[in-house]
Design an enzyme around this catalytic site. Structure first.
Site, PDB file in Angstrom:
ATOM      1  N   LYS A  17       1.616  61.644  15.328  1.00 40.94           N
ATOM      2  CA  LYS A  17       0.602  62.681  15.556  1.00 40.94           C
ATOM      3  C   LYS A  17      -0.792  62.065  15.655  1.00 40.94           C
ATOM      4  O   LYS A  17      -1.563  62.393  16.562  1.00 40.94           O
ATOM      5  CB  LYS A  17       0.630  63.724  14.437  1.00 40.94           C
ATOM      6  CG  LYS A  17      -0.296  64.912  14.684  1.00 40.94           C
ATOM      7  CD  LYS A  17      -0.218  65.938  13.570  1.00 40.94           C
ATOM      8  CE  LYS A  17      -0.954  65.468  12.346  1.00 40.94           C
ATOM      9  NZ  LYS A  17      -1.061  66.512  11.302  1.00 40.94           N
ATOM     10  N   ASP A  62       0.640  69.732  15.334  1.00 39.71           N
ATOM     11  CA  ASP A  62       0.437  69.919  13.897  1.00 39.71           C
ATOM     12  C   ASP A  62       0.970  71.289  13.509  1.00 39.71           C
ATOM     13  O   ASP A  62       1.660  71.947  14.292  1.00 39.71           O
ATOM     14  CB  ASP A  62      -1.053  69.769  13.540  1.00 39.71           C
ATOM     15  CG  ASP A  62      -1.890  70.920  14.076  1.00 39.71           C
ATOM     16  OD1 ASP A  62      -1.387  71.710  14.919  1.00 39.71           O
ATOM     17  OD2 ASP A  62      -3.053  71.058  13.655  1.00 39.71           O
TER      18      ASP A  62
END
Length: 214
Positions: free
Chosen positions: A120, A138
Site C-alpha cells: 500500500k 486502504d
C-alpha cells in the site's frame, strides 16, 4: 455494476475534484515516503501535526539518521506505534543512503523491501510522487468499492485487483485519491452521508441513509 455506471461514477468524481492529491503534507518524495510510512493505523491529520515539526529538522535520509531512533521518537510520539515506526524510519533511511544515494527509488520491489513499507505504501509513493497508475487500497477505499459495488472483493488485494481491471486508464492515476476522500468525508464507516453524495443515484448500496448525517 456495469461499465457505463462505473464510468459515470468516475466522471462525476473527477468533475468534483479534477486534481486530487493526498492530504499528507510533504515537499519531496522522501518526505512523502516517511509520511506514508507513519500513517499506518494513524490519521493524516495526526501525521501532519508530527511531520510539521519533524521535517524542518530532518528532510533527508542522512538528516534523519543524524537524529537517531530516539530523536525521531521525540517528534512522532503522538502517533500510534511510534516506537516501531521510528525504528523503521531509521532502518529505511540507512538503506536509502547505503543503496540508493539518499534517493527514493522509483521501483516497486525496492520500495517494498524497505522496513515498514508494504504494498500500500509503495503504491501511494509510486502514484503520488511518480505518477504511476497504481491504486493503494486502504480501509476507506475498500469500504467505498464494496459498498457502491464499484469493485467488490473480500480483502484489499482483491479490491485492488478488481479496480485495476475495471477502472479505465484515463481515471487510474487519480482514482485512489477520489475514493479515499469519498470514504473519508461522505461514505463514512458508521453512517454514510448519502444525502450529500454526488453518486448516490449510481451507488448500489442497499442500506442508503435517507437524509444526510448532521
Amino acid at each position: 455494476m456495469n461499465k457505463q455506471k462505473r464510468i459515470e461514477i468516475l466522471t462525476r468524481l473527477r468533475a468534483n475534484n479534477p486534481n486530487p492529491t493526498t492530504e499528507l503534507e510533504y515537499n519531496s518524495t522522501f518526505e512523502l515516503l516517511i509520511a506514508v510510512l507513519l500513517s499506518a493505523q494513524a490519521t493524516d491529520v495526526g501525521v501532519n501535526k508530527a511531520t510539521r515539526k519533524l521535517f524542518p529538522v530532518a528532510n533527508t535520509p542522512q538528516a534523519m539518521l543524524d537524529l537517531g531512533v530516539d530523536g525521531v521518537k521525540h517528534y512522532i510520539k503522538t502517533i500510534g506505534l511510534f516506537n516501531s515506526k521510528a525504528e523503521n524510519v531509521i532502518k529505511t533511511c540507512q538503506i536509502l543512503v547505503d543503496q540508493y544515494g539518499g534517493e527514493v527509488p522509483e521501483d516497486r520491489a525496492a520500495l517494498e523491501s524497505l522496513p515498514g513499507v508494504g504494498r500500500k505504501t509503495a503504491n501511494v509513493v509510486l502514484n503520488t510522487a511518480f505518477g504511476w497508475p497504481t491504486i493503494a487500497v486502504d480501509t476507506h477505499i475498500f469500504r467505498v468499492s464494496n459498498r457502491t459495488k464499484l469493485a467488490v472483493g473480500k480483502n484489499v488485494d482483491k479490491v485492488e485487483e478488481k479496480l485495476l481491471k475495471v477502472v479505465p486508464a484515463e481515471f487510474k492515476v487519480d482514482v485512489h485519491h477520489w475514493l479515499i476522500l469519498h470514504g473519508r468525508y461522505t461514505c463514512v464507516a458508521r453512517k454514510p452521508r448519502c444525502g450529500s453524495c454526488i453518486i448516490e443515484d449510481l451507488c448500489e448500496y442497499k442500506d442508503k441513509t435517507e437524509i444526510e448525517e448532521a
